[in-house]
Design an enzyme around this catalytic site. Structure first.
Site, PDB file in Angstrom:
ATOM      1  N   GLY A  24      53.473  31.849   6.187  1.00 43.18           N
ATOM      2  CA  GLY A  24      52.827  30.878   5.290  1.00 43.18           C
ATOM      3  C   GLY A  24      52.737  29.459   5.815  1.00 43.18           C
ATOM      4  O   GLY A  24      52.448  28.533   5.058  1.00 43.18           O
ATOM      5  N   THR A  28      47.050  31.431  10.248  1.00 36.34           N
ATOM      6  CA  THR A  28      45.667  31.923  10.129  1.00 36.34           C
ATOM      7  C   THR A  28      44.685  30.756  10.059  1.00 36.34           C
ATOM      8  O   THR A  28      43.605  30.810  10.657  1.00 36.34           O
ATOM      9  CB  THR A  28      45.515  32.829   8.882  1.00 36.34           C
ATOM     10  OG1 THR A  28      46.569  33.783   8.885  1.00 36.34           O
ATOM     11  CG2 THR A  28      44.190  33.566   8.888  1.00 36.34           C
ATOM     12  N   LYS A  49      44.839  40.141  15.023  1.00 31.34           N
ATOM     13  CA  LYS A  49      46.037  40.028  14.193  1.00 31.34           C
ATOM     14  C   LYS A  49      46.672  41.407  14.335  1.00 31.34           C
ATOM     15  O   LYS A  49      46.442  42.305  13.515  1.00 31.34           O
ATOM     16  CB  LYS A  49      45.644  39.719  12.739  1.00 31.34           C
ATOM     17  CG  LYS A  49      46.761  39.864  11.732  1.00 31.34           C
ATOM     18  CD  LYS A  49      47.584  38.611  11.578  1.00 31.34           C
ATOM     19  CE  LYS A  49      48.774  38.846  10.645  1.00 31.34           C
ATOM     20  NZ  LYS A  49      49.535  37.643  10.346  1.00 31.34           N
ATOM     21  N   ASP A  65      44.352  38.828   6.725  1.00 37.43           N
ATOM     22  CA  ASP A  65      44.108  37.857   7.802  1.00 37.43           C
ATOM     23  C   ASP A  65      43.106  38.427   8.811  1.00 37.43           C
ATOM     24  O   ASP A  65      42.192  37.736   9.252  1.00 37.43           O
ATOM     25  CB  ASP A  65      45.415  37.540   8.544  1.00 37.43           C
ATOM     26  CG  ASP A  65      46.357  36.674   7.725  1.00 37.43           C
ATOM     27  OD1 ASP A  65      45.965  36.234   6.627  1.00 37.43           O
ATOM     28  OD2 ASP A  65      47.480  36.432   8.199  1.00 37.43           O
ATOM     29  N   VAL A 128      52.991  37.565  13.540  1.00 34.40           N
ATOM     30  CA  VAL A 128      53.331  38.012  12.188  1.00 34.40           C
ATOM     31  C   VAL A 128      54.669  37.345  11.836  1.00 34.40           C
ATOM     32  O   VAL A 128      55.651  37.491  12.569  1.00 34.40           O
ATOM     33  CB  VAL A 128      53.350  39.559  12.107  1.00 34.40           C
ATOM     34  CG1 VAL A 128      54.291  40.206  13.097  1.00 34.40           C
ATOM     35  CG2 VAL A 128      53.608  40.050  10.703  1.00 34.40           C
ATOM     36  N   GLY A 129      54.670  36.555  10.761  1.00 35.44           N
ATOM     37  CA  GLY A 129      55.872  35.804  10.402  1.00 35.44           C
ATOM     38  C   GLY A 129      56.276  34.860  11.520  1.00 35.44           C
ATOM     39  O   GLY A 129      55.428  34.221  12.143  1.00 35.44           O
ATOM     40  N   TYR A 222      45.994  18.245   5.076  1.00 33.72           N
ATOM     41  CA  TYR A 222      45.793  19.207   3.984  1.00 33.72           C
ATOM     42  C   TYR A 222      44.313  19.206   3.628  1.00 33.72           C
ATOM     43  O   TYR A 222      43.718  18.143   3.427  1.00 33.72           O
ATOM     44  CB  TYR A 222      46.634  18.789   2.771  1.00 33.72           C
ATOM     45  CG  TYR A 222      46.447  19.707   1.601  1.00 33.72           C
ATOM     46  CD1 TYR A 222      47.162  20.881   1.495  1.00 33.72           C
ATOM     47  CD2 TYR A 222      45.521  19.409   0.608  1.00 33.72           C
ATOM     48  CE1 TYR A 222      46.976  21.747   0.425  1.00 33.72           C
ATOM     49  CE2 TYR A 222      45.326  20.258  -0.474  1.00 33.72           C
ATOM     50  CZ  TYR A 222      46.054  21.426  -0.547  1.00 33.72           C
ATOM     51  OH  TYR A 222      45.856  22.279  -1.601  1.00 33.72           O
TER      52      TYR A 222
HETATM   53  N1  LIG Z   1      45.859  22.366   6.420  1.00 33.43           N
HETATM   54  C1  LIG Z   1      45.884  23.059   5.280  1.00 33.43           C
HETATM   55  N2  LIG Z   1      45.343  22.536   4.139  1.00 33.43           N
HETATM   56  C2  LIG Z   1      45.377  23.206   2.968  1.00 33.43           C
HETATM   57  N3  LIG Z   1      45.906  24.425   2.824  1.00 33.43           N
HETATM   58  C3  LIG Z   1      46.439  25.007   3.916  1.00 33.43           C
HETATM   59  C4  LIG Z   1      46.458  24.367   5.195  1.00 33.43           C
HETATM   60  N4  LIG Z   1      47.053  25.189   6.073  1.00 33.43           N
HETATM   61  C5  LIG Z   1      47.380  26.302   5.400  1.00 33.43           C
HETATM   62  N5  LIG Z   1      47.018  26.196   4.105  1.00 33.43           N
HETATM   63  C6  LIG Z   1      47.189  27.189   3.044  1.00 33.43           C
HETATM   64  O1  LIG Z   1      48.538  27.659   3.094  1.00 33.43           O
HETATM   65  C7  LIG Z   1      48.573  29.057   2.873  1.00 33.43           C
HETATM   66  C8  LIG Z   1      49.220  29.742   4.082  1.00 33.43           C
HETATM   67  O2  LIG Z   1      48.370  29.551   5.215  1.00 33.43           O
HETATM   68  P1  LIG Z   1      48.115  30.727   6.253  1.00 33.43           P
HETATM   69  O3  LIG Z   1      47.693  31.952   5.523  1.00 33.43           O
HETATM   70  O4  LIG Z   1      47.230  30.208   7.307  1.00 33.43           O
HETATM   71  O5  LIG Z   1      49.612  30.917   6.777  1.00 33.43           O
HETATM   72  P2  LIG Z   1      50.150  32.023   7.798  1.00 33.43           P
HETATM   73  O6  LIG Z   1      51.206  31.386   8.604  1.00 33.43           O
HETATM   74  O7  LIG Z   1      49.003  32.616   8.506  1.00 33.43           O
HETATM   75  O8  LIG Z   1      50.787  33.093   6.801  1.00 33.43           O
HETATM   76  P3  LIG Z   1      51.156  34.640   7.145  1.00 33.43           P
HETATM   77  O9  LIG Z   1      52.552  34.600   7.677  1.00 33.43           O
HETATM   78  O10 LIG Z   1      51.069  35.276   5.780  1.00 33.43           O
HETATM   79  O11 LIG Z   1      50.167  35.183   8.093  1.00 33.43           O
HETATM   80  C9  LIG Z   1      47.133  29.500   2.604  1.00 33.43           C
HETATM   81  O12 LIG Z   1      46.895  29.502   1.224  1.00 33.43           O
HETATM   82  C10 LIG Z   1      46.316  28.415   3.291  1.00 33.43           C
HETATM   83  O13 LIG Z   1      45.028  28.257   2.751  1.00 33.43           O
HETATM   84 MG   LIG Z   2      48.343  34.588   8.565  1.00 29.51          MG
END
Ligand SMILES: Nc1ncnc2c1ncn2[C@@H]1O[C@H](COP(=O)(O)OP(=O)(O)OP(=O)(O)O)[C@@H](O)[C@H]1O
Ligand SMILES: [Mg+2]
Length: 255
Positions: A24, A28, A49, A65, A128-129, A222
């Site tokens: 999170g 992605t 992915k 993803d 992943v994570g 953000y």
């Molecule tokens: N710069 C940003 N501005 C606004 N929201 C963001 C930003 N970066 C990430 N998010 C939001 O945070 C959440 C997690 O982002 P993302 O899915 O890219 O994380 P991840 O590391 O890929 O997670 P996972 O481990 O599940 O693959 C999503 O809802 C995404 O839209």
């Molecule tokens: Mg992701």
């Protein structure tokens, strides 16, 4: 599965593995925005992915993803190559693999990666994570990274605890001698922009620059639009100065 259409030039595949300090953190989002920007520069960008869990979400709006990244960057590609392991359960990879009765074999991931490398000039591979997530009894995400032989980006946050999480992640990568191109600090939450919060972000950036031993890029701002329309949000985020800096770095690495 279909077969590769473009013969490989014999060069080792170019690309970047996008890992993070946690789930999170924005892996992605960073993969997507970098992919869009590199595509704008005319690079033939592919995306993977390799391991995804929670693919059978009851919510019809839910997109994995792998699917999101495919739709954004390579809409005609087969998901079999993008995500060789797709587990329905929303569990950690090892538990999901055990539940499905399908052990994760890194050779299968490497084979898909090799095929993708014949089709695309530059591959973005989302992890992943975090880096020590177990994939089997003996292997974690670092073993997958070592197999693919790609340099990596470490996506992290600027919030409380992030310096610790980022430095621990870098230490774990060092054990495997994995090359880190940069730490990317990403703002996943709307900042209330109080002086104290800005101080937290500034302090995280400064400490990581002093202590990490690798380039630190960010904070990537953000972007609210990501939550309304993901692809449009990414298109907006391409112009973020930190994203531009990151893309310039990757372009150099891609040459
Ligand atoms: N710069 C940003 N501005 C606004 N929201 C963001 C930003 N970066 C990430 N998010 C939001 O945070 C959440 C997690 O982002 P993302 O899915 O890219 O994380 P991840 O590391 O890929 O997670 P996972 O481990 O599940 O693959 C999503 O809802 C995404 O839209
Ligand atoms: Mg992701």
């Amino acid at each position: 599965m279909t077969h590769p259409t473009v013969p490989n030039s014999g060069q080792p595949p170019k690309g970047c593995f996008i890992t993070g300090t946690d789930t999170g953190v924005g892996k992605t989002v960073v993969t997507g925005v970098v992919g869009l920007a590199l595509k704008d520069f005319g690079l033939r960008v592919g995306v993977m992915k390799p391991i995804e869990t929670g693919t059978a979400c009851d919510n019809p709006q839910h997109t994995s993803d792998g699917e999101r990244l495919r739709d954004l960057l390579i809409p005609h590609e087969s998901l079999d190559f993008i995500s060789p392991y797709r587990f329905e359960s929303s569990l950690a990879p090892l538990a999901a693999a055990q539940w499905a009765g399908t052990p994760i074999d890194l050779a299968r991931i490497t084979a898909a990666f090799q095929v993708m490398a014949t089709r695309y000039a530059y591959l973005l591979v989302e992890g992943v994570g975090g880096v020590m997530v177990p994939l089997s009894d003996k292997q974690d995400v670092r073993a997958m990274m070592a197999q693919l032989k790609l340099p990596c980006l470490v996506v992290g946050r600027a919030t409380l605890g992030s310096v610790n999480h980022t430095l621990l992640t870098l230490a774990a990568l060092k054990e495997y001698r994995l090359k880190v191109l940069a730490v990317v600090v990403n703002e996943t939450q709307k900042s209330r922009a109080s002086e104290k919060e800005r101080g937290q972000t500034d302090s995280t950036m400064q400490l990581l620059r002093e202590l990490s031993g690798v380039p630190v890029i960010g904070p990537v701002r953000y972007e609210e639009e990501l939550h309304n329309n993901w692809a449009r949000g990414l298109t907006t985020l391409v112009s973020d100065p930190s994203v531009k800096e990151l893309v310039m770095m990757l372009r150099k690495d891609a040459q």
